[in-house]
Enzyme design. Structure first.
Site, mmCIF file in Angstrom:
data_model
loop_
_atom_site.group_PDB
_atom_site.id
_atom_site.type_symbol
_atom_site.label_atom_id
_atom_site.label_comp_id
_atom_site.label_asym_id
_atom_site.label_seq_id
_atom_site.Cartn_x
_atom_site.Cartn_y
_atom_site.Cartn_z
ATOM 1 N N CYS A 68 4.279 0.749 -3.848
ATOM 2 C CA CYS A 68 5.368 1.635 -4.220
ATOM 3 C C CYS A 68 4.813 2.974 -4.680
ATOM 4 O O CYS A 68 3.629 3.253 -4.581
ATOM 5 C CB CYS A 68 6.190 0.997 -5.350
ATOM 6 N N LEU A 88 8.741 -0.195 -2.135
ATOM 7 C CA LEU A 88 8.541 -0.824 -0.832
ATOM 8 C C LEU A 88 8.564 -2.326 -1.083
ATOM 9 O O LEU A 88 7.677 -2.867 -1.742
ATOM 10 C CB LEU A 88 7.199 -0.402 -0.224
ATOM 11 N N ASN A 105 2.717 -0.355 -9.095
ATOM 12 C CA ASN A 105 2.450 -0.163 -7.676
ATOM 13 C C ASN A 105 1.310 -1.092 -7.290
ATOM 14 O O ASN A 105 0.234 -1.044 -7.890
ATOM 15 C CB ASN A 105 2.056 1.297 -7.407
ATOM 16 N N GLY A 106 1.522 -1.944 -6.289
ATOM 17 C CA GLY A 106 0.448 -2.819 -5.832
ATOM 18 C C GLY A 106 0.875 -4.266 -5.734
ATOM 19 O O GLY A 106 2.065 -4.582 -5.670
ATOM 20 N N THR A 166 -14.367 14.256 6.226
ATOM 21 C CA THR A 166 -14.359 12.956 6.893
ATOM 22 C C THR A 166 -13.056 12.199 6.651
ATOM 23 O O THR A 166 -12.578 11.465 7.525
ATOM 24 C CB THR A 166 -15.576 12.104 6.464
ATOM 25 N N ARG A 186 -10.504 13.745 9.145
ATOM 26 C CA ARG A 186 -10.800 13.322 10.512
ATOM 27 C C ARG A 186 -10.321 11.890 10.766
ATOM 28 O O ARG A 186 -9.715 11.598 11.805
ATOM 29 C CB ARG A 186 -12.310 13.383 10.762
#
Length: 538
Positions: free
Chosen positions: A2, A48, A71-72, A305, A308
């Protein structure tokens, strides 16, 4: 999984807080709610739904006056409910709720009891505590505004223009006003001298299997990000076996510029071997360049990185959620634990090798974990990382460094991980995949991606702009045109010095070429002839 926002202190407008929270509404597209405490503090949540789809609404109240946002995922929540919290009355079946009950039972000292990936804030009258998981799998930021109010947020977006100063909340810590930051996670492996454990291939296999098993906890379908590299392929192999025990089939997902991309070809081989429901996504270089602006807004970094590699992951995540899947397993962490990056071949000693693995594990939250979280959560997709399970880390990081060093095994990085799953009687993967050379994810989607990305960025930045980079960006100034281009976009959305200071640039050690691409290492050019014989294009 979340987005959370907490503001400790009186006087913040409730309507504004809702708007701030919605800046990260992509993290929680299923539900949104807010609670104002009696003391005027505000907790907001973008949800979520993964576990307890119907009654797991947050903020969650404990049995008394404490409220919490989280969250988690807490993988041992049922064990906690049945054990130390068995006399507590719960309002929901959500894994999140155990956090506020642990606070009520033990006060501040409970973070080490949680097995999972998480960030939370609990407010109880004038008292509060915020905490972040040991490795920083889940993001968390904190800040202070001009009136002394304290902010906590899953992303920078809600707080960057509200706070006088802000920073990244350190992993493995909790914070209260009474104690300040407390490092609760103090594993033995952080001392490089404790890398004294003998190699046990069976233990590697068993511990990683259990780490994967617990991450299959979900009330919604689960998939796996499959690049065809060792880490994601092993995760896929283990998960597909575990799901088969209950008659379920694993969905696997890969991405490349086209069907001939190194990762796409290898992923198909793995998917065919494992019998997964495989989905292959393609994107064009033009599409990747087009979304760079939005991507950097999501990522909240200018690290080369990370950007990318996040571009293909961003497209892949969108495709996965469009198929109705909310959770995926990912292979982050294996390279750091086992010295899998090609530059590790140049480590001057076992001591240097071990120190570098520890440092890379400790700093994962600034790079690969940030990328994995924010490029997936941009589309409301949760990524879970079995290699960063606490039990697996405690075992794997402490294996003697000489057992892990590529020089020991003729340049074969992650040799012991490969060997642990090289089981001829019951093979997890084809040899061609199990012994495939390492590819950086941003390379494996197709070598043209990085080459043309660099060329495009260079066309957008003049020599004069790059020459003036240090004056324009005094902190962490970019040194290439590609880095300058990303930094300019970042600065447009996050111009604060505090924002720039949250970013850590990843630069490989022990090699002349400082470009973070795996192909910058000479070892990539000198690929094993045995790998070339596998039939997989690398």
């Amino acid at each position: 999984m979340c987005g959370i926002l907490a503001i400790i202190g009186k006087g913040k407008d409730e309507k504004l807080v809702r708007e701030l929270s919605k800046r990260m509404g992509h993290r929680g597209p299923d539900e949104s709610d807010l609670h104002v405490t009696e003391k005027g503090s505000i907790l907001s949540h973008e949800r979520l739904s993964i576990v307890d789809l119907h009654s797991g609404k947050q903020p969650i109240q404990g049995t008394k006056t404490a409220y919490m946002v989280h969250n988690g995922e807490i993988y041992n929540h049922q064990t906690l409910r049945d054990g130390v919290l068995k006399h507590h009355t719960f309002r929901t079946k959500s894994d999140s709720e155990v956090i506020v009950h642990l606070y009520e039972e033990f006060g501040y000292d409970f973070c080490n009891m949680l097995d999972g990936d998480w960030a939370f804030v609990i407010v109880d009258g004038d008292n509060f505590i915020a905490g972040r998981d040991p490795m920083g799998v889940k993001p968390l930021y904190y800040g202070l505004d001009e009136r002394g109010r304290i902010y906590f947020s899953s992303e920078m977006k809600p707080i960057a223009d509200q706070c006088r100063t802000f920073s990244t909340f350190p992993p493995g810590h909790y914070y209260t006003q009474k104690t300040g930051f407390v490092k609760y996670y103090q594993p033995e492996y952080e001392d490089y001298l404790k890398a004294d454990q003998d190699l046990d291939l069976d233990l590697i296999r068993e511990t990683l299997t259990e780490a994967t098993r617990k991450r299959l906890m979900s009330d919604v379908p689960i998939g796996v990000l499959l690049s065809g590299g060792l880490d994601s392929s092993l995760t896929s192999a283990i998960a597909s076996r575990l799901l088969a025990e209950s008659g379920k089939k694993l969905h696997s997902f890969s991405i490349g510029l086209d069907a001939d991309a190194p990762d796409a070809a290898a992923a198909r081989k793995v998917a065919d071997y494992l019998g997964t429901e495989h989905h292959e996504i393609h994107f064009t270089i033009e599409e990747g360049i087009k979304i760079l602006d939005k991507l950097i807004w999501h990522l909240e970094t200018y690290d080369v990185t990370s950007i990318r590699a996040s571009t293909p992951m961003y497209f892949l995540s969108k495709a996965i959620t469009d198929m109705g899947i909310k959770v995926v397993l990912s292979g982050e962490g294996a390279d750091e634990i086992f010295g899998g990056y090609l530059y590790f071949r140049n480590a001057p000693s076992t001591e240097d090798f071990q120190k570098e693995t520890i440092e890379r594990v400790q700093k994962l939250f600034t790079a690969d974990l940030l990328r994995a979280d924010k490029s997936t959560m941009a589309h409301g997709l949760e990524a879970r990382v079995p290699f960063l399970d606490k039990a697996f880390l405690d075992m794997a990081v402490r294996i003697k460094a000489e057992e892990k060093m590529p020089k020991t095994y003729e340049g074969k990085e992650k040799y012991i991980l490969r060997k642990a799953f090289d089981t001829p009687d019951n093979p997890y993967l084809p040899d061609a995949v199990l012994w495939r050379q390492k590819e950086q994810f941003s390379d494996g989607v197709g070598y043209n991606w990085i080459d043309e990305l660099i060329e495009y960025c260079s066309s957008q930045v003049t020599d004069e702009q790059l020459a003036g980079a240090a004056a324009e960006f005094p902190y962490n100034a970019p040194t290439t045109k590609e880095a300058y281009f990303y930094r300019s976009i970042f600065n447009k959305y996050y111009p604060q010095l505090s924002a720039a200071q949250t970013v850590r640039k990843w630069i490989p050690k022990w090699q002349e070429n400082q470009d973070p691409s795996g192909r910058a290492n000479a070892a990539h050019v000198q690929a094993d002839t045995e790998i070339a014989k596998t039939g997989i294009t690398v």
